[in-house]
Design an enzyme around this catalytic site. Structure first.
Site, PDB file in Angstrom:
ATOM      1  N   TRP A 100     -11.266 -13.647 -34.508  1.00  0.00           N
ATOM      2  CA  TRP A 100      -9.996 -13.393 -35.201  1.00  0.00           C
ATOM      3  C   TRP A 100      -8.873 -14.230 -34.618  1.00  0.00           C
ATOM      4  CZ3 TRP A 100     -11.352 -11.844 -39.558  1.00  0.00           C
ATOM      5  CH2 TRP A 100     -12.364 -10.902 -39.726  1.00  0.00           C
ATOM      6  N   ASP A 167      -2.071  -8.975 -32.966  1.00  0.00           N
ATOM      7  CA  ASP A 167      -2.974  -8.495 -34.011  1.00  0.00           C
ATOM      8  C   ASP A 167      -3.660  -7.243 -33.460  1.00  0.00           C
ATOM      9  OD1 ASP A 167      -5.009  -7.958 -35.785  1.00  0.00           O
ATOM     10  OD2 ASP A 167      -5.977  -9.922 -35.646  1.00  0.00           O
ATOM     11  N   LYS A 191      -9.302  -0.393 -40.372  1.00  0.00           N
ATOM     12  CA  LYS A 191     -10.029  -0.047 -39.153  1.00  0.00           C
ATOM     13  C   LYS A 191      -9.568   1.243 -38.499  1.00  0.00           C
ATOM     14  CE  LYS A 191     -11.777  -4.545 -38.950  1.00  0.00           C
ATOM     15  NZ  LYS A 191     -11.108  -5.817 -39.134  1.00  0.00           N
TER      16      LYS A 191
HETATM   17  C1  LIG Z   1     -10.916  -7.090 -39.294  1.00  0.00           C
HETATM   18  C2  LIG Z   1      -9.951  -7.847 -38.502  1.00  0.00           C
HETATM   19  C3  LIG Z   1      -9.145  -8.852 -39.068  1.00  0.00           C
HETATM   20  C4  LIG Z   1      -9.258  -9.277 -40.512  1.00  0.00           C
HETATM   21  O1  LIG Z   1      -8.694  -8.377 -41.361  1.00  0.00           O
HETATM   22  P1  LIG Z   1      -8.621  -8.663 -42.937  1.00  0.00           P
HETATM   23  O2  LIG Z   1      -7.850  -7.480 -43.387  1.00  0.00           O
HETATM   24  O3  LIG Z   1     -10.023  -8.717 -43.441  1.00  0.00           O
HETATM   25  O4  LIG Z   1      -7.909  -9.929 -43.141  1.00  0.00           O
HETATM   26  C5  LIG Z   1      -8.240  -9.487 -38.257  1.00  0.00           C
HETATM   27  N1  LIG Z   1      -8.120  -9.177 -36.963  1.00  0.00           N
HETATM   28  C6  LIG Z   1      -8.872  -8.227 -36.375  1.00  0.00           C
HETATM   29  C7  LIG Z   1      -8.694  -7.919 -34.929  1.00  0.00           C
HETATM   30  C8  LIG Z   1      -9.811  -7.533 -37.127  1.00  0.00           C
HETATM   31  O5  LIG Z   1     -10.569  -6.585 -36.550  1.00  0.00           O
END
Ligand SMILES: *Cc1c(COP(=O)(O)O)cnc(C)c1O
Length: 355
Positions: A100, A167, A191
Site C-alpha cells: 500500500w 493511511d 476494514k
Molecule cells: C485495503 C487497503 C488499501 C486500499 O483500499 P481501497 O479502498 O481498496 O483503495 C489501502 N491501504 C491499506 C493499508 C489497506 O489495507
C-alpha cells in the site's frame, strides 16, 4: 451458524450493525422508505452524515482541535492521489512498508520529488524500518500505520516537525494514540468501519491551501469540506453502516475498550504461533507484529492439506495469506469476537496432536 470470519477486507462487521442496516434498507427511520431511495439532502440522511463525521472526530479525540472529517469515494487508493494533489508542492517523504505504501508513492511521484526515507523491501517487508530521519523541508511525511498484507504495524510513530499523513485503512479505531500528531488521516471503510464504498478522511484544516497547483474539484479537500462531504452524492449506504459501527464502538466504551479486546485476541493467537512447533510467524520482530493482521506459516508444508481442511470444517473463513506472502493471515478486526480466535487456536493445537 455465522462463520468465524478472518477475512482481510471487506471483512467482518458487528452482527447488530448488520441487523440494523438490513432493516434500514427496507424501512429507514420509520419513513416507509428505504435508506437507499431517499434524497441525500433529506433531513434524515443529512443527520446520518453529520453523526458519522462527528462520531469519527469524537472517538479519535479530535473535536474542537481544527480537524474536519469527510466521507469520500474512491477508496484509500484515491487518497494516495488526493493527498499528493493537495499537499505536495516540492517534495514529500514516504516510508515504504509494503504494497500500500508503494502504491501511495507511485501516485505522489506524479507531483514532485519523492524521498523514500526508509524501506523494508530488502526482507519482503517483514519488519518496520526504524532510526530514519525525515527531511525537515519535506511538505509532508506519509506512512501506513498497519500493513494489512505483511502483518506489520507502526508503533510508535516517528517524531518530526513536518506534517504527518497516515493511511490507517486497516487499524483505525483499533488502538489508542495521540491522533493529533497527524495532519491528515485516511482510511477505506471496509476494514474496521463499514462496507467498501466510502473513505474516512480526517484533515487538520490549516494544512490545506498552501500549494500553487490548480486542483480539480473532486480532488480538492477544501471543496469537500466546504460542502460538508456532499459535493457529490455520497455513498449513502456505506456511510450509514459506518455510522452504526461507530455508534456500536462508542456504546462499548470507545477505542480504549476495543483496544483491550484487540490485545487479548492478538496475545492469544501470537502465543500459539510462538508455542506451537508446527507454525512460525512471518514478521521478524515481535514488536512490529500487527494486532489486526497476524501472518504466519506452517513450518512443514506437508501439513497444509490437513490444516486447511480442519479450519474450514471448524467454520473459519478467510485465513489464506495474501499471494505476495503466502501461508496464512488471520485478520482480527474490531468486530471479530475473541471466541473466533479461540476456535482458530484450538484447531492449531488439534493439528499438533494429530501430526
Ligand atoms: C485495503 C487497503 C488499501 C486500499 O483500499 P481501497 O479502498 O481498496 O483503495 C489501502 N491501504 C491499506 C493499508 C489497506 O489495507
Amino acid at each position: 451458524m455465522k462463520k468465524h470470519n478472518f477475512s482481510a477486507g471487506p471483512c467482518i462487521l458487528p452482527q447488530s450493525v448488520m441487523q440494523k442496516a438490513s432493516e434500514a434498507v427496507i424501512n429507514f427511520n420509520g419513513l416507509n422508505l428505504s435508506l437507499i431511495e431517499i434524497s441525500h439532502r433529506s433531513k434524515d440522511f443529512v443527520e446520518v452524515m453529520e453523526n458519522s463525521r462527528s462520531l469519527s472526530l469524537e472517538l479519535l479525540g479530535l473535536q474542537n482541535k481544527g480537524y474536519k472529517a469527510l466521507f469520500l469515494q474512491g477508496g484509500a487508493s484515491m487518497e494516495f492521489l488526493r493527498v499528493a494533489t493537495n499537499l505536495l508542492e516540492n517534495k514529500a517523504a514516504y516510508l515504504n512498508t509494503g504494497t500500500w505504501a508503494n502504491k501511495a508513492i507511485k501516485e505522489a511521484k506524479l507531483y514532485g520529488e519523492l524521498i523514500e526515507v526508509a524501506s523494508s523491501k530488502d526482507n519482503n517487508f517483514n519488519y518496520i524500518p526504524k532510526n530514519y530521519s525525515v527531511p525537515t523541508d519535506a511538505d509532508y511525511f506519509h506512512c501506513t500505520s498497519n500493513n494489512t498484507i505483511f502483518g506489520t504495524q507502526i508503533n510508535p510513530f516517528p517524531k518530526t516537525g513536518v506534517v504527518k499523513v497516515c493511511d490507517m485503512s486497516s487499524d483505525i479505531f483499533s488502538r489508542q494514540m495521540d491522533f493529533s500528531q497527524f495532519g491528515l488521516i485516511y482510511a477505506g471503510a471496509q476494514k474496521n468501519m463499514g462496507p467498501a464504498g466510502t473513505t474516512l478522511v480526517i484533515i487538520k484544516e490549516d494544512i490545506l491551501g498552501k500549494i500553487s497547483r490548480v486542483i480539480p474539484s473532486m480532488l480538492d479537500y477544501q471543496v469537500h469540506i466546504g460542502k460538508d462531504s456532499m459535493f457529490n452524492t455520497p455513498a449513502v449506504f456505506p456511510v450509514y453502516v459506518s455510522m452504526l459501527t461507530l455508534e456500536w464502538l462508542k456504546d462499548m466504551g470507545g477505542i480504549a475498550a476495543i483496544e483491550k479486546i484487540n490485545n487479548q485476541k492478538a496475545d492469544l493467537l501470537y502465543s500459539e504461533i510462538d508455542r506451537n512447533p508446527l507454525f512460525k510467524g512471518f514478521v521478524a520482530e515481535k514488536e512490529d507484529r500487527s494486532k489486526m493482521n497476524a501472518t504466519f506459516n506452517l513450518v512443514d508444508d506437508s501439513h497444509k492439506e490437513t490444516f486447511d481442511k480442519m479450519w474450514q470444517e471448524a467454520g473459519i473463513n478467510g485465513l489464506n495469506g495474501h499471494r505476495s506472502v503466502g501461508g496464512y493471515r488471520a485478520s482480527m478486526y474490531n468486530a471479530l469476537p475473541l471466541k473466533s480466535v479461540q476456535v482458530l487456536v484450538d484447531v492449531m493445537k488439534e493439528l499438533e496432536r494429530k501430526a
